[in-house]
Design an enzyme around this catalytic site. Structure first.
Site, mmCIF file in Angstrom:
data_model
loop_
_atom_site.group_PDB
_atom_site.id
_atom_site.type_symbol
_atom_site.label_atom_id
_atom_site.label_comp_id
_atom_site.label_asym_id
_atom_site.label_seq_id
_atom_site.Cartn_x
_atom_site.Cartn_y
_atom_site.Cartn_z
ATOM 1 N N ASP A 92 0.869 -1.170 0.000
ATOM 2 C CA ASP A 92 0.000 0.000 0.000
ATOM 3 C C ASP A 92 0.908 1.223 0.000
ATOM 4 O O ASP A 92 2.055 1.170 0.443
ATOM 5 C CB ASP A 92 -0.964 -0.018 1.191
ATOM 6 C CG ASP A 92 -2.120 0.960 0.998
ATOM 7 O OD1 ASP A 92 -2.172 1.621 -0.062
ATOM 8 O OD2 ASP A 92 -2.977 1.071 1.895
ATOM 9 N N ASP A 265 -7.976 -7.085 1.673
ATOM 10 C CA ASP A 265 -6.976 -7.165 2.739
ATOM 11 C C ASP A 265 -7.599 -6.558 3.965
ATOM 12 O O ASP A 265 -8.502 -5.719 3.853
ATOM 13 C CB ASP A 265 -5.716 -6.352 2.395
ATOM 14 C CG ASP A 265 -5.901 -4.885 2.742
ATOM 15 O OD1 ASP A 265 -5.573 -4.482 3.873
ATOM 16 O OD2 ASP A 265 -6.420 -4.132 1.901
ATOM 17 N N CYS A 303 -13.555 -26.246 12.025
ATOM 18 C CA CYS A 303 -12.307 -25.836 11.365
ATOM 19 C C CYS A 303 -11.288 -26.969 11.465
ATOM 20 O O CYS A 303 -11.183 -27.628 12.499
ATOM 21 C CB CYS A 303 -11.756 -24.576 12.033
ATOM 22 S SG CYS A 303 -10.180 -24.020 11.363
ATOM 23 N N CYS A 305 -7.946 -26.497 10.905
ATOM 24 C CA CYS A 305 -6.593 -25.924 10.933
ATOM 25 C C CYS A 305 -5.769 -26.591 12.024
ATOM 26 O O CYS A 305 -6.291 -27.283 12.901
ATOM 27 C CB CYS A 305 -6.627 -24.407 11.120
ATOM 28 S SG CYS A 305 -6.718 -23.812 12.817
ATOM 29 N N CYS A 308 -6.936 -25.731 15.585
ATOM 30 C CA CYS A 308 -8.185 -26.367 16.004
ATOM 31 C C CYS A 308 -8.029 -27.878 16.179
ATOM 32 O O CYS A 308 -8.757 -28.490 16.957
ATOM 33 C CB CYS A 308 -9.298 -26.027 15.023
ATOM 34 S SG CYS A 308 -9.774 -24.287 15.174
ATOM 35 N N HIS A 334 -5.314 -19.348 13.413
ATOM 36 C CA HIS A 334 -6.680 -19.815 13.134
ATOM 37 C C HIS A 334 -7.483 -18.768 12.345
ATOM 38 O O HIS A 334 -8.175 -19.108 11.378
ATOM 39 C CB HIS A 334 -7.416 -20.187 14.423
ATOM 40 C CG HIS A 334 -8.895 -20.249 14.218
ATOM 41 N ND1 HIS A 334 -9.515 -21.329 13.625
ATOM 42 C CD2 HIS A 334 -9.867 -19.321 14.428
ATOM 43 C CE1 HIS A 334 -10.810 -21.068 13.506
ATOM 44 N NE2 HIS A 334 -11.044 -19.860 13.980
HETATM 45 N N1 PRF Z 1 -6.371 4.061 0.216
HETATM 46 C C1 PRF Z 1 -5.190 3.397 0.436
HETATM 47 N N2 PRF Z 1 -5.111 2.396 1.329
HETATM 48 C C2 PRF Z 1 -6.218 2.047 2.012
HETATM 49 C C3 PRF Z 1 -7.454 2.686 1.825
HETATM 50 C C4 PRF Z 1 -7.545 3.749 0.870
HETATM 51 O O1 PRF Z 1 -8.585 4.370 0.635
HETATM 52 C C5 PRF Z 1 -8.353 2.067 2.699
HETATM 53 C C6 PRF Z 1 -9.790 2.403 2.894
HETATM 54 N N3 PRF Z 1 -10.530 1.364 3.491
HETATM 55 C C7 PRF Z 1 -7.640 1.072 3.387
HETATM 56 N N4 PRF Z 1 -6.360 1.075 2.959
HETATM 57 N N5 PRF Z 1 -4.101 3.757 -0.240
HETATM 58 ZN ZN ZN Z 2 -8.958 -23.303 13.239
#
Ligand code: PRF
Ligand code: ZN
Length: 368
Positions: A92, A265, A303, A305, A308, A334
């Site tokens: 990110d 994510d 589960c 895993c 578990c 888990h």
């Molecule tokens: N922009 C970026 N990373 C993020 C978001 C976003 O708007 C969000 C919003 N839920 C989570 N991570 N660059």
């Molecule tokens: Zn589990």
């Protein structure tokens, strides 16, 4: 090296199956990416991630730029080598993290001036600088530097974030020159339908290999998130992956897939684990609660895993109460397994034309 193919479209919803190829592996979508903010998925090793079936993880430009620094990661041979993770990585861009910072930050069309959360030192990040950092980190997928407007915010504020996100996306695209890294664009627009349309139009015009839906799950009601997803996925090209950023509650994965999302994510599974909460097929289980003191069943009786199979609620509750760090490892393992397995089950359901049935069964057993 980066390719994406849609392999099947669901008849009854916007759900789809796809295949994402990177130089660190081939991944089936829809997929959930565990979060490894500081080049580690908190409390678990890369070996455990491999065992639980994780394909691609997310890491954060903002944190790694501040510590240990992008140059050091580059000298280590990139993020994969530095952290010993051989499969996919997405970084990110840091925009979201900086905008969530308390205290001083100054944003202009040129970039953002902010103070480090570690030592208060002053820094400046621009789209060009972020691209340089992400290329040094060497993830398979990099994200554009964007501005995520808060919730609630005025129409004008959201509009300005859309305009700046488009300006920055163009600068990111023009300065990104790494052939072995795919750069994804990010759609903003908060909960305003026409701003989402404008953002999607401007960002898709720049022709990225994938598109993220940002600016959701920032505190808005779920109905708003689902409404915006309903309209946004229709504005994105069908042949590129769609990534819903920062979303990972089990019900949101199901709703997101139904609205055409391919990648997710979220820190939720790892964060709640460290507070003593586990996902189960029947809803969240707060294992630190006294009712589990002598409960010798698995965290989730449905589960299979490693945790578990081998550990009881009573034992894990004891670890939580005694503040033993193994509690973090076991519950994190888990919780991640739970979401990864859930995505596998979703993919299988789509493949067998019974995603609708999966959806109904999920709500029948998952209690809120
Ligand atoms: N922009 C970026 N990373 C993020 C978001 C976003 O708007 C969000 C919003 N839920 C989570 N991570 N660059
Ligand atoms: Zn589990």
């Amino acid at each position: 090296m980066f390719t994406f193919q849609v392999t099947k479209n669901d008849d009854a919803s916007a759900a789809r199956l796809g295949r994402l190829s990177t130089s660190h592996g081939v991944f089936d979508t829809p997929i959930f990416m565990p979060v490894g903010t500081q080049a580690t998925v908190k409390a678990v090793t890369p070996e455990m991630l491999t065992e639980m079936g994780a394909g691609i993880i997310l890491s954060n430009t903002y944190h790694l730029y501040l510590r240990p620094g992008a140059d050091l990661v580059e000298r280590a041979g990139g993020l994969h080598k530095f952290m010993n993770w051989p499969r996919g990585i997405l970084t990110d861009s840091g925009g979201f993290q900086i905008f969530s910072l308390q205290g001083l930050r100054k944003i202009s069309d040129e970039g953002v001036v902010f103070n480090s959360h570690i030592d208060g030192s002053r820094h400046f990040l621009s789209p060009q600088i972020v691209m340089e950092i992400e290329q040094k980190l060497g993830a398979d997928i990099a994200m554009c530097f964007d501005e995520c407007a808060p919730y609630p915010c005025s129409y004008e504020e959201a509009d300005q974030a859309v305009t700046r996100t488009s300006l920055w996306a163009k600068r990111c695209r023009d300065s990104h020159n790494c052939s072995d890294q795919a750069l994804f664009g990010i759609i903003q627009g908060n909960i305003f339908a026409d701003l989402r349309e404008k953002s999607a139009r401007e960002i898709t015009a720049l022709d990225f290999p994938g598109y993220a839906i940002g600016g959701l799950s920032v505190g808005e009601p779920k109905e708003d998130m689902y409404r915006i997803l309903d309209l946004t996925h229709q504005l994105l090209p069908t042949d590129k992956p769609r990534y819903l950023m920062g979303v990972g509650a089990p019900e949101d994965l199901v709703e997101g897939v139904a609205r055409g999302v391919d990648m997710f994510d979220c820190v939720l599974p790892t964060r709640i684990a460290r507070h003593g909460t586990a996902f189960t097929h029947r809803g969240k289980l707060v294992v630190r609660n006294a009712v589990y003191a002598a409960d010798f069943r698995a965290l989730d009786t449905d589960c299979d895993c490693r945790v578990c199979k081998n550990y009881s609620r009573a034992y894990i509750r004891h670890l939580v109460k005694a503040e033993e760090i193994l509690a973090h490892t076991l519950i994190t393992y888990h919780n991640l397994y739970f979401l990864i397995k859930m995505m596998q089950d979703i993919r299988q359901a789509i493949a067998e034309d019974r995603f609708n049935e999966f959806y109904t069964n999920f709500y029948a057993s998952y209690k809120f």
